[in-house]
Write a protein that holds these residues in place. Sequence first.
Motif, PDB file in Angstrom:
ATOM      1  N   LYS A  54      39.630  36.978   6.137  1.00 21.52           N
ATOM      2  CA  LYS A  54      40.591  37.953   6.021  1.00 21.52           C
ATOM      3  C   LYS A  54      42.125  38.205   4.950  1.00 21.52           C
ATOM      4  CE  LYS A  54      38.898  39.554  10.655  1.00 21.52           C
ATOM      5  NZ  LYS A  54      39.148  39.797  12.477  1.00 21.52           N
ATOM      6  N   ALA A  55      42.453  36.519   5.404  1.00 23.45           N
ATOM      7  CA  ALA A  55      43.888  36.968   4.898  1.00 23.45           C
ATOM      8  C   ALA A  55      43.981  36.154   3.605  1.00 23.45           C
ATOM      9  CB  ALA A  55      44.742  35.364   5.309  1.00 23.45           C
ATOM     10  N   PRO A  56      45.282  37.006   2.213  1.00 17.29           N
ATOM     11  CA  PRO A  56      44.219  36.919   0.744  1.00 17.29           C
ATOM     12  C   PRO A  56      45.520  35.951   0.570  1.00 17.29           C
ATOM     13  CG  PRO A  56      45.962  38.616   1.650  1.00 17.29           C
ATOM     14  CD  PRO A  56      45.864  38.309   3.144  1.00 17.29           C
ATOM     15  N   ARG A  57      44.828  34.964   0.857  1.00 11.23           N
ATOM     16  CA  ARG A  57      46.095  33.678   0.739  1.00 11.23           C
ATOM     17  C   ARG A  57      45.066  32.614   0.326  1.00 11.23           C
ATOM     18  NH1 ARG A  57      51.747  33.714   0.331  1.00 11.23           N
ATOM     19  NH2 ARG A  57      51.460  32.074  -0.667  1.00 11.23           N
ATOM     20  N   SER A  58      44.612  31.226  -0.595  1.00 10.71           N
ATOM     21  CA  SER A  58      43.975  30.113  -1.087  1.00 10.71           C
ATOM     22  C   SER A  58      44.327  29.539   1.151  1.00 10.71           C
ATOM     23  CB  SER A  58      44.217  29.768  -2.132  1.00 10.71           C
ATOM     24  OG  SER A  58      43.121  28.549  -1.589  1.00 10.71           O
ATOM     25  N   GLY A  59      43.653  28.602   1.139  1.00 16.82           N
ATOM     26  CA  GLY A  59      44.260  27.889   2.066  1.00 16.82           C
ATOM     27  C   GLY A  59      42.739  27.027   2.999  1.00 16.82           C
ATOM     28  N   GLY A  60      43.129  26.647   4.181  1.00 10.12           N
ATOM     29  CA  GLY A  60      41.944  25.730   4.663  1.00 10.12           C
ATOM     30  C   GLY A  60      41.998  25.386   5.844  1.00 10.12           C
ATOM     31  N   VAL A  61      40.999  25.202   6.863  1.00 10.88           N
ATOM     32  CA  VAL A  61      41.004  25.172   8.920  1.00 10.88           C
ATOM     33  C   VAL A  61      40.523  24.175   9.081  1.00 10.88           C
ATOM     34  CG1 VAL A  61      39.856  26.936   8.567  1.00 10.88           C
ATOM     35  CG2 VAL A  61      42.053  26.706  10.247  1.00 10.88           C
TER      36      VAL A  61
END
Length: 815
Positions: A54-61
């Motif tokens: 959903k979030a419009p940013r690059s990332g990891g979890v």
Amino acid sequence: MVVVAFRRRLLSGVAAGSLIVAPAMAEEALVEDVQVGAGGETGLTRQEERVLLKAPRSGGVVAGQRATEEHLERLSDFSQLVPNYRPNIANPQTTTPAIRGVGVGVGTAAGVESQTGFVVDNVFYKHVGFQWADYVELESFELGLGPQGTAGGKNTTVGNVIVRTQLPSFERRATFETSFANYTHFIEKLNVTGPVIDDKLAYRATFYLDKGDGWIRDQNTGAEVLNNNRWGVRGQLLYVGETVTDRLIFFRLMSEEYNSFLNGPFGDSLQLFANGTLAAPYSQTLRSRLGRVLLTTDPYKPYYTRGGTHHTRTIGTSNELNWQIGENTLTSITAWGAFLTHPHGPMTGFQTLEINNSPVNTYVDQYSQEFRFASPKDQPLEWQFGTYLFYEKFWSYSHNDFGSDAAQWYNTPATDPALLNGFVYHKDGKATTFQVAGFGQATYHLDEQWALTFGLRDSYETKKASDFGWEEAWSVKFSPAQVDAAIRGALGSGFFDTGGTSVSRNMLTGIFNPSYKYNENILLFGLVGRGEKAGAANVAALPIISGTTFKGFQPVITKAESNWDYELGVKTNWLDGKLIANFNLYWTDIYNFQATQVDTSYTDSTGQPLRLSYMGNVPHVRLRGFEFTGRWNPIERLWFSFNGAYTEARYIDYSNAAPPSDWIWPTPNPAPAGFVKAPLNLSRSNTRWENLPKWAINVGVNYDRPLGPILRDLGPDWDRSITGFGYVNLAWQDKTQLTHPFSVFQYWQPAYSIVNAGLGLRTDDQRYTVSLWAKNVFDQRYITAWSQGNATTQATVGMQNAPRYFGGTIQVRLE
């Protein structure tokens, strides 16, 4: 209905600090079923759905349940499951966390502002020492990439690491976990939660104890270095009212480990200067000055002198209050944290030498207060704004302790050991940081496909710093002038006081983050962001002295650093969510990048440049790369995960870089005709950073299978359905250049992989879990640094943190 929705949102446990999500925009969960790590229809937790879909940013979890099953306790464990993150954890003082390569390949020092942030339960912790911990009650680990701070917290330029811990639960539960491993390593964990007042007040208390022998033995004292010896305790209270929730957290962490032993000898020195001359080997210097011979050239068998443990203590408390006002939510986050470390590293060298050591004691106190006012989510216009206040006191107290070999080694005017033996040279570096900031961020949904996010932050920061040097030395045999001359001859400085320096600056951070939902499977997004961080405090600033002539001080506070970040990415999901594949391109220009530099503008009485190191600024560096992350569920209960990055960090404008040591050849006195002196500087413009691989790729597989009540024949207590599970994770990184690109001798660490694996059984009610696991299954040995040495230092390599660990775990959950 408004009150019910409010209680649901606040108990979901989703906190701000990354990307564009605020506490009042959290996914919903009822009071009676607050759960950590619960997966939805896609098999993902709420945090995973938000970050990956959903979030419009690059990332990891990484979800908490996975962290528990795979025994992910430290930041270095999580780095194998998210892209473009290198925690570089060696000990509490030398940790240099890096996102997208920043923090790797450049010098760091106490007082430096990091480009990467660290947030735990909505609280920003500035000093790297706060990251020295085991994480045993994790809800999620998240990596937010790009400029941060427009949604709250402190501003950072490259990204944040966000840790969320489990909320207190109104369901009474206690979890006990015991792990045993090789090197006599055991880990005990306790996690207890439940109601104090039903549906009103709940608590959670956690404790861990992590102890184990070291894997390298000091041949002199028998001490086992690079061991484990730490514990921590954490307590929480959660109050839930009709329109108010309040979460109070307290924690205390301790460690007492032999972790100041980061390098080992691998041979005699062999320094070939770039002009073709050869420096004397270290063994020759050792023999001529002290009459000693090399005792070891094996990095796994050092001979240390006076080596001790590295004592660390971390303590803190925070309170987060959420109050619903109409449909909106006011959040107040108040926090205090303190970090203290007392290292007791060994004397110089690996040959039972008594020359000197120079531990640096660090004391940090930080205070923060944040207010946020936010709208509910799922509105055409979602917004939040607030204020942030931050204050930090930092004290760097170093002491250089001279031993019985110091006078002979430094060739002081008198080689009588009494001249330096037992003397102590102190430096007291102090810094304070005060910031007040206003921030705001809004997302406007033009329609069901287009959304535009704007964020702006204005920070006013005042930084003060100073350094003071003094001598703790007295002799009945030598005059005070002789004592002072000996200390100055050995270290280059004696009594001094830089006085206080204060710099104030207004800093602007902003983002424009449009996104387009092409369909239910494809989300396109872009980002243009500007970040800025304050100048670094050089708390180790020294006077510049030639002979007895004072020529000035090194700069105490550097210039501020700014950057522009440009990103373009896509998030995709296919096959009814069974395949997730996300990709992101980024380009970041950093100006006045803070790094260790060498000042050659001053000379001694013979005309030789003094070459004094200090914290300064590189005019322009550039980060470019590509990141990907995803998951694939080809069949039921089988998951493949993958992530990785291509990273290029390059100096664009750096014409006055310091030469490597083998380009600093000595100039004879008098110099013969035509003699070419060593260069004062070498240009590093348009060259890549060393100590950073181009590619890093992580892949993993997880599988579980119901086995039924296979142990029912053992008795009624064993009549429980059981599920078997297993996992394998592989972290591969490309070859890495460990030497200056202009050095005569080059060394590259070859590409290597670290494999972690485990398997186990758990009852379907999660009451019992038994597992076997291994970290670094194939005992991969690698080095983190390489030096050919010189006439006064042995050839050394940087040691990895840990070899192969394998063990078993038993977990029992009582309800």
